[in-house]
Design an enzyme around this catalytic site. Structure first.
Site, short mmCIF file in Angstrom:
data_model
loop_
_atom_site.label_atom_id
_atom_site.label_comp_id
_atom_site.label_asym_id
_atom_site.label_seq_id
_atom_site.Cartn_x
_atom_site.Cartn_y
_atom_site.Cartn_z
N THR A 153 7.75 -4.06 -6.62
CA THR A 153 6.95 -4.91 -5.73
C THR A 153 7.82 -5.88 -4.94
O THR A 153 7.53 -6.18 -3.78
CB THR A 153 5.92 -5.69 -6.55
OG1 THR A 153 6.59 -6.38 -7.63
CG2 THR A 153 4.86 -4.77 -7.15
N HIS B 238 -47.09 15.73 10.25
CA HIS B 238 -46.69 16.89 9.45
C HIS B 238 -45.76 17.83 10.21
O HIS B 238 -46.03 18.17 11.36
CB HIS B 238 -47.91 17.74 9.04
CG HIS B 238 -49.12 16.96 8.66
ND1 HIS B 238 -49.29 16.41 7.42
CD2 HIS B 238 -50.23 16.64 9.38
CE1 HIS B 238 -50.45 15.78 7.37
NE2 HIS B 238 -51.04 15.90 8.54
N GLY C 165 -3.24 -2.91 -1.80
CA GLY C 165 -4.19 -1.96 -1.25
C GLY C 165 -5.06 -1.29 -2.29
O GLY C 165 -6.10 -0.72 -1.96
N GLN D 171 8.14 1.45 3.25
CA GLN D 171 8.96 1.38 2.04
C GLN D 171 9.27 2.82 1.64
O GLN D 171 8.49 3.47 0.96
CB GLN D 171 8.23 0.65 0.90
CG GLN D 171 9.11 0.45 -0.33
CD GLN D 171 8.35 -0.09 -1.52
OE1 GLN D 171 7.13 0.00 -1.59
NE2 GLN D 171 9.08 -0.65 -2.49
N ALA E 94 0.83 -1.22 0.00
CA ALA E 94 0.00 0.00 0.00
C ALA E 94 0.86 1.26 0.00
O ALA E 94 0.48 2.28 0.58
CB ALA E 94 -0.93 -0.01 1.21
N ALA E 95 2.01 1.19 -0.67
CA ALA E 95 2.95 2.32 -0.62
C ALA E 95 2.87 3.23 -1.83
O ALA E 95 3.53 4.27 -1.86
CB ALA E 95 4.38 1.79 -0.47
N ASN F 109 -51.32 11.57 19.39
CA ASN F 109 -51.33 12.31 18.12
C ASN F 109 -50.59 13.63 18.31
O ASN F 109 -50.95 14.44 19.17
CB ASN F 109 -52.76 12.58 17.65
CG ASN F 109 -52.78 13.18 16.26
OD1 ASN F 109 -52.75 12.47 15.26
ND2 ASN F 109 -52.83 14.51 16.19
N TYR G 101 -40.82 18.58 14.91
CA TYR G 101 -39.51 18.19 15.44
C TYR G 101 -39.71 17.54 16.80
O TYR G 101 -40.26 18.16 17.72
CB TYR G 101 -38.57 19.39 15.58
CG TYR G 101 -37.30 19.01 16.29
CD1 TYR G 101 -36.38 18.15 15.69
CD2 TYR G 101 -37.03 19.46 17.58
CE1 TYR G 101 -35.22 17.76 16.34
CE2 TYR G 101 -35.87 19.08 18.24
CZ TYR G 101 -34.97 18.23 17.62
OH TYR G 101 -33.83 17.84 18.27
#
Length: 454
Positions: free
Chosen positions: A79, A360, A101, A73, A9-10, A374, A363
């Site tokens: 590789t 309706h 990676g 690395q 993954a370098a 209700n 919040y």
């Protein structure tokens, strides 16, 4: 036999043209490298060694919670050189899977198959037949047996006609890696240390190199630029939709669905277009999700219908509930069975009891609501005083009139009624009516102001 997973993954990822390291680019809601680490963990690998380079601090920070050995690395010399860097921490026994990676989607079952065939010979690899092998290392065989891998720039014209390519994914005994890696040379057109040279070393040692082909070609596709990233995203989403349809999900259009996590589904689930599912979700039997909905870390029980453009994050929804359109359920929203949540209703850190309704423009935050209540249009729980959050408690069979403000902390008792337009700052007793509003003033024969003539 113990298994080590080595992840390269370098790489810099120049073609991505991004400040973000290539292996952190997101695919289906997870960094590329995250997919590979997830698969390594599914294999129950005893060791996961990740080789980092460009952007290494960012990469390590992203996966700080993972049990990973990190190896640097500093110079990208190929590789083979990358895997050489692991030798000081690589166990002497067992086997190693060598993954990448930026090749995120190789499947657990494919790697398990590779391990199985490699155990017989000490070395195995994944190859792929392609129509256009330009740029890839070619698999050179004799009498069906792998003899070498030749990189495209080093290949003869005859070798360039070979359509079987190297994916770079290997399974090798650790003992052989300790023997072969120090012998790698950079005498080639690129001046790099090729990991592929271990194949020739294996042949020289008289070992037969096992190989398998992936069931799905995209498993071994790498990502070097944003075009490839987008193409791989679509391939992966197509496969995920296919698997869900095989489990009984009906899509209005499987090409317009994104799964960026995991989802467990019941029977006869229906999903309309442009739905996004993130994190870990669960949909019960006969659940219907309308167009444009976003679900994240949410559980929805059987029979519930979600109408278009509703957004869920960390919600738990009971059976036979009706939600939306344009509803928002935030973390801590817990809805019992047969609840109705309508358009432009937001629910956060609130439990709502059996059969209650908020249809309706409402919040509901930091609240507990009983059964069969209700909540009228425009009702707000005023839960924040500028410094702290406070709780609103609403009992069973309560009726809250439209445009009411409930200033927490406050309790509305069972069976109580709150008149429309009220600002409730004190507790309301059970079975009582409470309202608070200024006296209405009416003026007969009122004349509206007239516009001045210019």
């Amino acid at each position: 036999m113990s298994t080590t997973v080595i992840i390269l993954a370098a790489g810099k990822g120049t073609r991505m043209r991004s400040q973000l390291p290539k292996v952190l680019q997101p695919l289906a809601g997870r960094p590329l490298l995250g997919h590979v680490i997830k698969t390594a963990k599914q294999l129950l690998a005893e060791n996961i060694i990740t080789i980092y380079g460009h952007g290494g601090d960012h990469v390590k920070k992203t996966f700080a919670q993972e049990n990973i050995q990190w190896v640097e690395q500093a110079e990208q010399l190929g590789t083979g050189h990358a895997v050489q860097m692991t030798l000081p921490v690589l166990p002497k026994d067992g086997i190693s899977l060598i993954l990448y990676g930026d090749v995120p989607l190789v499947r657990q079952t494919t790697l398990e198959q590779l391990i199985e065939v490699s155990n017989k010979t000490g070395i195995g690899m994944i190859t792929l037949h392609v129509d256009n092998p330009t740029g890839y290392g070619r698999i050179v065989r004799q009498d069906g047996k792998i003899q070498a891998i030749v990189e495209h720039k080093d290949a003869t014209e005859a070798q360039r006609q070979i359509q079987e390519i190297n994916t770079g994914i290997y399974c090798v005994s650790n003992a052989k890696l300790h023997e072969w890696l120090p012998k790698l040379s950079n005498e080639n057109a690129q001046g790099e240390y090729y990991l592929t040279d271990i194949v020739a070393m294996a042949v020289a040692d008289g070992l037969e190199i096992a190989s398998i082909q992936p069931e799905l070609a995209f498993e071994v596709e790498g990502v070097n630029d944003r075009l490839q990233l987008a193409a791989l995203e679509r391939e992966f989403q197509k496969q995920q939709a296919k698997e869900l349809m095989q489990q009984g999900v009906t899509f209005a259009d499987p090409a317009r669905f994104d799964l960026r996590g995991t989802v467990k589904v019941g029977h006869d689930v229906r999903i309309d277009v442009n739905v996004i599912i993130e994190g870990n979700c669960e949909l019960g039997d006969f659940v219907e999700i309308g167009a444009g909905c976003i679900l994240k870390n949410t559980t929805i029980a059987a029979g519930t219908k979600v109408q278009a453009y509703s957004v869920f994050d960390g919600a738990v929804v009971g059976e036979n509930t009706q939600i939306g359109p344009f509803a928002r359920l935030r973390p801590g929203a817990k809805l019992a069975n047969e609840v109705h949540i309508g358009n432009f209703v937001e629910v956060k850190n609130t439990t709502i009891g059996l059969g209650s309704k908020a249809n309706h423009f409402t919040y509901l935050g930091d609240a507990e609501i009983g059964a069969e209540s209700n909540i009228g249009a425009g009702t707000i729980t005023c839960n924040y005083d500028g410094a702290n959050k406070h709780k609103t408690t609403i009992g069973d069979a309560v009726f809250i009139g439209s445009n009411s403000s409930l200033v927490a902390p406050v309790t509305i008792g069972n069976g109580a009624t709150v008149g429309a337009g009220s600002v409730i700052t004190k507790d309301v007793a059970e079975q009582s009516l409470s309202f608070e509003r200024a006296q209405q003033i009416s003026k007969a024969n009122y004349q509206r102001p007239q516009k001045l003539k210019k």
